[in-house]
Design a protein around this motif. Structure first.
Motif, mmCIF file in Angstrom:
data_model
loop_
_atom_site.group_PDB
_atom_site.id
_atom_site.type_symbol
_atom_site.label_atom_id
_atom_site.label_comp_id
_atom_site.label_asym_id
_atom_site.label_seq_id
_atom_site.Cartn_x
_atom_site.Cartn_y
_atom_site.Cartn_z
ATOM 1 N N ARG A 65 2.304 1.761 -3.452
ATOM 2 C CA ARG A 65 1.316 2.268 -4.413
ATOM 3 C C ARG A 65 1.065 3.758 -4.197
ATOM 4 O O ARG A 65 0.802 4.488 -5.165
ATOM 5 C CB ARG A 65 0.015 1.476 -4.304
ATOM 6 C CG ARG A 65 0.110 0.068 -4.905
ATOM 7 C CD ARG A 65 -1.259 -0.535 -5.147
ATOM 8 N NE ARG A 65 -1.966 -0.818 -3.909
ATOM 9 C CZ ARG A 65 -1.882 -1.957 -3.235
ATOM 10 N NH1 ARG A 65 -1.110 -2.937 -3.689
ATOM 11 N NH2 ARG A 65 -2.562 -2.137 -2.124
ATOM 12 N N ARG A 66 1.173 4.220 -2.966
ATOM 13 C CA ARG A 66 1.028 5.664 -2.706
ATOM 14 C C ARG A 66 2.190 6.429 -3.345
ATOM 15 O O ARG A 66 2.002 7.471 -3.967
ATOM 16 C CB ARG A 66 0.973 5.944 -1.202
ATOM 17 C CG ARG A 66 -0.335 5.557 -0.534
ATOM 18 C CD ARG A 66 -0.493 6.245 0.809
ATOM 19 N NE ARG A 66 0.599 5.917 1.722
ATOM 20 C CZ ARG A 66 0.585 4.907 2.586
ATOM 21 N NH1 ARG A 66 -0.480 4.105 2.640
ATOM 22 N NH2 ARG A 66 1.594 4.693 3.393
ATOM 23 N N GLU B 271 0.835 -1.206 0.000
ATOM 24 C CA GLU B 271 0.000 0.000 0.000
ATOM 25 C C GLU B 271 0.868 1.252 0.000
ATOM 26 O O GLU B 271 0.577 2.221 -0.705
ATOM 27 C CB GLU B 271 -0.921 -0.003 1.218
ATOM 28 C CG GLU B 271 -1.881 1.177 1.256
ATOM 29 C CD GLU B 271 -2.832 1.124 2.447
ATOM 30 O OE1 GLU B 271 -3.427 2.171 2.767
ATOM 31 O OE2 GLU B 271 -2.955 0.037 3.050
ATOM 32 N N ARG B 272 1.942 1.224 0.782
ATOM 33 C CA ARG B 272 2.846 2.375 0.807
ATOM 34 C C ARG B 272 3.486 2.589 -0.554
ATOM 35 O O ARG B 272 3.593 3.722 -1.031
ATOM 36 C CB ARG B 272 3.930 2.159 1.869
ATOM 37 C CG ARG B 272 4.880 3.360 2.027
ATOM 38 C CD ARG B 272 6.087 3.018 2.864
ATOM 39 N NE ARG B 272 6.938 2.030 2.210
ATOM 40 C CZ ARG B 272 7.841 2.345 1.279
ATOM 41 N NH1 ARG B 272 7.996 3.606 0.880
ATOM 42 N NH2 ARG B 272 8.585 1.407 0.734
ATOM 43 N N LYS C 173 2.155 7.049 -7.188
ATOM 44 C CA LYS C 173 1.382 8.163 -7.730
ATOM 45 C C LYS C 173 2.221 9.428 -7.890
ATOM 46 O O LYS C 173 1.839 10.335 -8.635
ATOM 47 C CB LYS C 173 0.184 8.461 -6.826
ATOM 48 C CG LYS C 173 -0.818 7.305 -6.723
ATOM 49 C CD LYS C 173 -1.934 7.641 -5.756
ATOM 50 C CE LYS C 173 -2.919 6.477 -5.624
ATOM 51 N NZ LYS C 173 -4.003 6.772 -4.651
#
Length: 205
Positions: A88-89, A85-86, A92
């Motif tokens: 994927r942040r 999740e980190r 961006k």
């Protein structure tokens, strides 16, 4: 470039001519790194430099971005779903040209843009110059360039040899390699090492 900075660059260029301490194709530039000015001998990674210029890719300065890129294999697609999740942040915020996204996968294109062969730290005092040169220890070979005769030459030689720092002295047009620099051996690839190359690269002509 200030007059003093230009003098530093000219001194190092003059010292290198007869000493053959770096590859002949290396170029010299005065840069600021780790709170000090140094003259670096560098070689561009030509393909990466041309690719970045063609795609208008800015320097990579964020440690989290470099950390993500280092975790991705160069030129091989990785499913976005496999990222944390980190990650994927951070994905961006990657700048244009760093990766290619296609069909749910991401392929890293960014690579290190420059190779640093040596950091030369000019100084009137070998003690101060060596202290500054040690800041470059994890990243490249280091050499200090001192004008005039060395004070406490025995101490200077012992310290330079112990830390693997090259020691050059200049007297007029005469150059003496008092201690040759130890070749740099990269122990591992790190975010700090890549960031150093990016910080230098953005200062080069």
């Amino acid at each position: 470039m200030s007059v003093v900075a230009r003098e530093q660059l000219d001194v190092v260029a003059g010292a290198l001519a007869p000493c053959d301490l770096v590859p002949r194709e290396a170029k010299l530039a005065l840069v600021e790194a780790f709170g000090t000015e140094a003259v670096v001998a560098y070689r561009y990674e030509a393909c990466e430099r041309e690719r970045r210029a063609a795609e208008g890719m800015p320097p990579l300065t964020r440690p989290d971005v470099l950390d993500l890129l280092m975790s991705l294999p160069l030129g091989e697609p990785v499913p976005v779903d496999s990222l944390s999740e980190r990650e994927r942040r951070v994905l961006k915020s990657l700048p244009r040209g760093a990766v290619v996204r296609r069909d749910g996968s991401i392929t890293r294109r960014a690579a290190q843009p420059v190779h640093i062969d040596m950091a030369f730290v000019p100084g009137r005092s070998w003690e101060a110059a060596m202290g500054k040169a040690e800041r470059f220890t994890p990243f490249c070979s280091r050499t200090v360039v001192v004008g005039g005769a060395l004070r406490r030459k025995g101490d200077a030689v012992l310290r330079a040899d112990f830390f693997g720092i090259g020691l050059l002295t200049l007297q007029g047009d005469s150059v003496e390699v008092v201690v040759p620099p130890r070749p740099f051996v990269r122990r591992r690839h790190t975010v700090a090492g890549w960031k150093f190359l990016e910080d230098v690269h953005r200062q080069l002509p």
